[in-house]
Design an enzyme around this catalytic site. Sequence first.
Site, PDB file in Angstrom:
ATOM      1  N   GLY A   1       9.740   0.812 -11.995  1.00 17.21           N
ATOM      2  CA  GLY A   1       8.421   0.700 -12.596  1.00 17.21           C
ATOM      3  C   GLY A   1       7.292   1.009 -11.635  1.00 17.21           C
ATOM      4  O   GLY A   1       6.326   1.700 -11.983  1.00 17.21           O
ATOM      5  N   ILE A   2       7.379   0.512 -10.398  1.00 23.26           N
ATOM      6  CA  ILE A   2       6.328   0.756  -9.420  1.00 23.26           C
ATOM      7  C   ILE A   2       6.307   2.220  -9.017  1.00 23.26           C
ATOM      8  O   ILE A   2       5.239   2.848  -8.941  1.00 23.26           O
ATOM      9  CB  ILE A   2       6.517  -0.152  -8.186  1.00 23.26           C
ATOM     10  CG1 ILE A   2       6.364  -1.627  -8.589  1.00 23.26           C
ATOM     11  CG2 ILE A   2       5.513   0.209  -7.098  1.00 23.26           C
ATOM     12  CD1 ILE A   2       6.786  -2.606  -7.507  1.00 23.26           C
TER      13      ILE A   2
ATOM     14  N   THR B   1       5.579   0.069   0.370  1.00 27.97           N
ATOM     15  CA  THR B   1       5.089  -1.129  -0.318  1.00 27.97           C
ATOM     16  C   THR B   1       6.258  -1.942  -0.865  1.00 27.97           C
ATOM     17  O   THR B   1       6.048  -2.845  -1.679  1.00 27.97           O
ATOM     18  CB  THR B   1       4.150  -0.757  -1.487  1.00 27.97           C
ATOM     19  OG1 THR B   1       4.859   0.089  -2.403  1.00 27.97           O
ATOM     20  CG2 THR B   1       2.907  -0.044  -0.991  1.00 27.97           C
ATOM     21  N   ALA B   2       7.476  -1.638  -0.435  1.00 28.02           N
ATOM     22  CA  ALA B   2       8.675  -2.284  -0.986  1.00 28.02           C
ATOM     23  C   ALA B   2       9.046  -3.508  -0.155  1.00 28.02           C
ATOM     24  O   ALA B   2       8.544  -4.611  -0.388  1.00 28.02           O
ATOM     25  CB  ALA B   2       9.818  -1.270  -1.036  1.00 28.02           C
ATOM     26  N   ARG B   3       9.932  -3.328   0.799  1.00 29.56           N
ATOM     27  CA  ARG B   3      10.297  -4.357   1.763  1.00 29.56           C
ATOM     28  C   ARG B   3      10.404  -3.684   3.131  1.00 29.56           C
ATOM     29  O   ARG B   3      10.921  -2.574   3.254  1.00 29.56           O
ATOM     30  CB  ARG B   3      11.622  -5.032   1.399  1.00 29.56           C
ATOM     31  CG  ARG B   3      11.517  -6.021   0.245  1.00 29.56           C
ATOM     32  CD  ARG B   3      10.748  -7.271   0.641  1.00 29.56           C
ATOM     33  NE  ARG B   3      10.757  -8.308  -0.388  1.00 29.56           N
ATOM     34  CZ  ARG B   3       9.817  -8.458  -1.306  1.00 29.56           C
ATOM     35  NH1 ARG B   3       8.786  -7.618  -1.355  1.00 29.56           N
ATOM     36  NH2 ARG B   3       9.904  -9.444  -2.187  1.00 29.56           N
TER      37      ARG B   3
ATOM     38  N   ASP C   1       2.478  -1.895   3.912  1.00 26.95           N
ATOM     39  CA  ASP C   1       2.078  -3.195   3.373  1.00 26.95           C
ATOM     40  C   ASP C   1       3.135  -4.251   3.659  1.00 26.95           C
ATOM     41  O   ASP C   1       2.897  -5.435   3.430  1.00 26.95           O
ATOM     42  CB  ASP C   1       1.845  -3.083   1.857  1.00 26.95           C
ATOM     43  CG  ASP C   1       1.249  -4.348   1.264  1.00 26.95           C
ATOM     44  OD1 ASP C   1       0.318  -4.912   1.890  1.00 26.95           O
ATOM     45  OD2 ASP C   1       1.698  -4.786   0.189  1.00 26.95           O
TER      46      ASP C   1
ATOM     47  N   GLU D   1       8.367  -9.984   8.810  1.00 30.38           N
ATOM     48  CA  GLU D   1       7.085 -10.620   8.479  1.00 30.38           C
ATOM     49  C   GLU D   1       7.116 -12.120   8.817  1.00 30.38           C
ATOM     50  O   GLU D   1       8.139 -12.768   8.619  1.00 30.38           O
ATOM     51  CB  GLU D   1       6.796 -10.464   6.979  1.00 30.38           C
ATOM     52  CG  GLU D   1       6.508  -9.042   6.569  1.00 30.38           C
ATOM     53  CD  GLU D   1       6.176  -8.933   5.074  1.00 30.38           C
ATOM     54  OE1 GLU D   1       5.803  -9.957   4.458  1.00 30.38           O
ATOM     55  OE2 GLU D   1       6.303  -7.836   4.530  1.00 30.38           O
TER      56      GLU D   1
ATOM     57  N   HIS E   1       0.824  -7.395   3.518  1.00 29.84           N
ATOM     58  CA  HIS E   1       1.596  -7.674   2.304  1.00 29.84           C
ATOM     59  C   HIS E   1       0.669  -8.137   1.171  1.00 29.84           C
ATOM     60  O   HIS E   1       0.754  -9.266   0.696  1.00 29.84           O
ATOM     61  CB  HIS E   1       2.678  -8.717   2.563  1.00 29.84           C
ATOM     62  CG  HIS E   1       3.813  -8.636   1.577  1.00 29.84           C
ATOM     63  ND1 HIS E   1       5.097  -8.982   1.878  1.00 29.84           N
ATOM     64  CD2 HIS E   1       3.850  -8.218   0.275  1.00 29.84           C
ATOM     65  CE1 HIS E   1       5.882  -8.809   0.831  1.00 29.84           C
ATOM     66  NE2 HIS E   1       5.142  -8.343  -0.167  1.00 29.84           N
TER      67      HIS E   1
END
Length: 339
Positions: A171-172, A249-251, A275, A280, A298
């Site tokens: 979807g993203i 922008t995933a992981r 992001d 993290e 993030h």
Amino acid sequence: MSPPGKPRILLLGEIEHEPAQEEWQSLSSLAELVAPKATNRAEFLKECKSGALDGVVAVYRTFLSASITGRIDEEIVKVLPKGLKYIAHNGAGYDQIDVDVCTKHGIHISNVPTAVDDATADTGVFLTIGALRGFNLPLINLRKQQFRGTTTPSLGHDPEGKVLGILGMGGIGRNMARKLRAFGMSVQYYNRKKLSDELADGAKYVEFDELLKTSDVISLNLPLNAHTRHMISTPQFRLMKPGVVIVNTARGAVMDEAALVAALDEGTVASVGLDVYENEPEIHPGLIGNEKVLLLPHMGTYTVETQTAMEQWNISNVRMALQEGKLRSPVPEQKDMAY
């Protein structure tokens, strides 16, 4: 104490937005709402073993609740209340949960798969344009009251005519493809399965290596699991076009950060928009110190509208579990798991 036979639902983390808070409180007609006293993993393990959480049948958890429980793994699952059947995770990515372990113990997992799409894709678009145009250094210089810096900044690149390669056309990824077409980019993608023509919406399916070799911008939009960890590392960087731009922008851990830093230093990768990060909230110093790297902490879903929608979606999973004995949006790995 709840009435005899009344189930309990456990809140791990916070529900922050008023409409969702009201919906959560409304669940009190169906179950007793409880929260842990524990503030770290050791305390949570002890609390579970004590029986204080017995009677919990469903859990609502947030990404930040990992500070209380750590990863939901075999050690945690073994001490959870025996009647626990559902864990509703407030997020699209659910790598903090060992789904295989939960499946083995009969625990159903849900995520929030579509409420995040717009905001995360918008973040990806921002990072794509910012990295292509080289906006990071001018932003830093302005804060130093140096209008364009002490030397003329390097020229950026237009998105028009560039090839966007999307790894993970969920979807993203599809949302991001649609939006970046408006900037004149053509889109190709690699996915576990080729999409229908309708879902692909004009995007070209290519094999993994072909995408790496022929994309001007590569966007990572795939989940983190055992198969995708470090999917992008030194061998993959060597296949990429010189001057490629990478957006994630995933992981963080789908890309080897140390290898990324080396590829930036070597000039294989021209610029990056990130992001998410491998460890993290720690960020590789080679990324922080590189003026070609545009960084966000993030913030992909960091809007009032999106986070409210996510909380409400996650509550709907808990409500459906209580009322119907199933989840609204089970994770793909459990799509065939019997209730």
